[in-house]
Design a protein around this motif. Structure first.
Motif, PDB file in Angstrom:
ATOM      1  N   ILE A 216       0.807  -0.995  -0.120  1.00 39.29           N
ATOM      2  CA  ILE A 216      -0.062   0.117   0.033  1.00 39.29           C
ATOM      3  C   ILE A 216       0.500   1.587   0.062  1.00 39.29           C
ATOM      4  O   ILE A 216       0.770   2.337  -0.678  1.00 39.29           O
ATOM      5  N   ASP A 217       1.733   1.085   1.294  1.00 43.15           N
ATOM      6  CA  ASP A 217       2.243   2.669   1.585  1.00 43.15           C
ATOM      7  C   ASP A 217       3.693   2.476  -0.254  1.00 43.15           C
ATOM      8  O   ASP A 217       3.779   3.749  -0.471  1.00 43.15           O
ATOM      9  N   ALA A 220       1.253   4.040  -2.678  1.00 44.86           N
ATOM     10  CA  ALA A 220       0.475   5.170  -3.226  1.00 44.86           C
ATOM     11  C   ALA A 220       1.558   6.553  -3.033  1.00 44.86           C
ATOM     12  O   ALA A 220       1.192   7.293  -3.553  1.00 44.86           O
ATOM     13  N   GLU A 221       2.434   5.663  -2.124  1.00 45.43           N
ATOM     14  CA  GLU A 221       4.333   6.761  -3.113  1.00 45.43           C
ATOM     15  C   GLU A 221       3.789   7.582  -4.739  1.00 45.43           C
ATOM     16  O   GLU A 221       3.959   8.097  -5.519  1.00 45.43           O
ATOM     17  N   ASP A 226      -1.945  10.322  -0.787  1.00 39.25           N
ATOM     18  CA  ASP A 226      -1.981   9.446   1.397  1.00 39.25           C
ATOM     19  C   ASP A 226      -2.585   8.123   0.716  1.00 39.25           C
ATOM     20  O   ASP A 226      -3.261   7.930   0.025  1.00 39.25           O
ATOM     21  N   ARG A 227      -2.334   7.478   2.226  1.00 44.34           N
ATOM     22  CA  ARG A 227      -2.640   6.552   2.471  1.00 44.34           C
ATOM     23  C   ARG A 227      -4.053   5.943   2.467  1.00 44.34           C
ATOM     24  O   ARG A 227      -4.538   4.669   1.872  1.00 44.34           O
ATOM     25  N   ASP A 228      -4.505   6.974   3.018  1.00 42.23           N
ATOM     26  CA  ASP A 228      -5.626   6.485   3.422  1.00 42.23           C
ATOM     27  C   ASP A 228      -6.950   6.278   1.813  1.00 42.23           C
ATOM     28  O   ASP A 228      -7.245   5.805   1.825  1.00 42.23           O
ATOM     29  N   THR A 230      -5.466   6.002  -1.130  1.00 45.96           N
ATOM     30  CA  THR A 230      -5.161   4.691  -1.886  1.00 45.96           C
ATOM     31  C   THR A 230      -5.942   4.058  -1.521  1.00 45.96           C
ATOM     32  O   THR A 230      -6.249   3.369  -2.372  1.00 45.96           O
TER      33      THR A 230
END
Length: 292
Positions: A216-217, A220-221, A226-228, A230
């Motif tokens: 996930i991170d 997202a990058e 941002d993570r949420d 994504t």
């Protein structure tokens, strides 16, 4: 040289991403423009800062294939060599293959440099493939693809990138797919490149579907969200693996039928003059079938 031109193309796209391209008359080209206002399909949780608009592909973008200055004009297909692959994609979409893209897994498996060219509409992707500016499109909208082949384009659907809306496959009119497409000519000349591209996707999808948390991170990058946001977007996507894609629920018949229904709907609304009797000829599963 091709990489430099591809980079120039990216700069041109980023500089020209403004304005709202209207849906044009179906008389322009058998309905291709009728769906250009639709990127692959925008889930409701799309990042506010990256709403795609319609920009045109730089007319000076690179063409695929061998540099004409290095080889005769006509080369037998078995002698053709491909040293770089150009892929169109939507930079803001969070998909499992973004991790493979960032880690250059495509380059490693294919044994060549893979240039990723950002687009803001599926229509622009189709025109770029027709012109030879890119070789493969990742997550082209299914309706865009269907409209272009209805108008006589030499596009070929070789895989499914994602399903958007987060609803079940049986959701009727809600079925919206992002596909993996190329041209019939490119697929015929470079079948190994098409298969290799699909193999990397398959590897990424299997790992993600088994446990998405570690990815996930990184996703997202890559998508600059941002993570949420994504996670919200990923919840609205389905990423089918090889066996699912080859089943009746996908490329075994459903996707072809959905294209037919979409084009018949445009005919009924008077946006195109006629639809094809069938869209099966524009779906080729032979490359996916060789993926391990």
């Amino acid at each position: 040289m091709r990489r430099l031109l591809a980079l120039l193309m990216v700069v041109g796209l980023l500089a020209g991403c403004s304005g709202d391209e209207r849906i044009q008359s179906a008389a322009d080209a058998g309905g291709q423009e009728a769906i250009d206002a639709q990127p692959p399909s925008e889930p409701s949780a799309a990042p506010a800062e990256s709403t795609p608009d319609e920009s045109s592909v730089d007319a000076g973008a690179p063409t695929s294939g061998t540099d004409p200055g290095d080889a005769p004009a006509t080369i037998p297909a078995e002698e053709m060599m491909l040293d770089e692959l150009s892929v169109g994609y939507f930079a803001e979409w969070p998909t499992p293959n973004r991790v493979a893209q960032a880690g250059e897994a495509y380059d490693e498996v294919l044994g060549m440099m893979v240039n990723w060219i950002p687009f803001t509409s599926s229509g622009d992707m189709a025109r770029a493939m027709e012109a030879g500016h890119i070789d493969i499109s990742y997550s082209q909208g299914l309706m865009s693809f269907a409209a272009f082949v209805t108008g006589g384009s030499d596009l070929l659907l070789v895989g499914v990138a994602a399903r958007h809306t987060g609803t079940g496959q049986e959701a009727g009119d809600a079925r919206v797919f992002g596909i993996i497409s190329t041209t019939g000519a490119f697929a015929a000349d470079y079948p190994d490149a098409v298969t290799g591209f699909l193999q990397v996707n398959e590897n990424a999808y299997r790992a993600y579907n088994e446990d998405r948390e570690p990815f996930i991170d990184s996703i997202a990058e890559a998508a600059a969200t941002d993570r949420d946001a994504t996670i919200a977007l990923l919840d609205a996507f389905t990423f089918p693996e090889k066996d699912a894609q080859l089943s009746e629920a996908w490329l075994g018949g459903t996707v072809q039928q959905v294209m037919k229904e979409q084009m018949d709907s445009l005919v009924a609304r008077g946006e195109i003059e006629s639809a094809l009797g069938s869209y099966g000829a524009f779906v080729d599963t032979s490359f996916l079938e060789t993926v391990s």
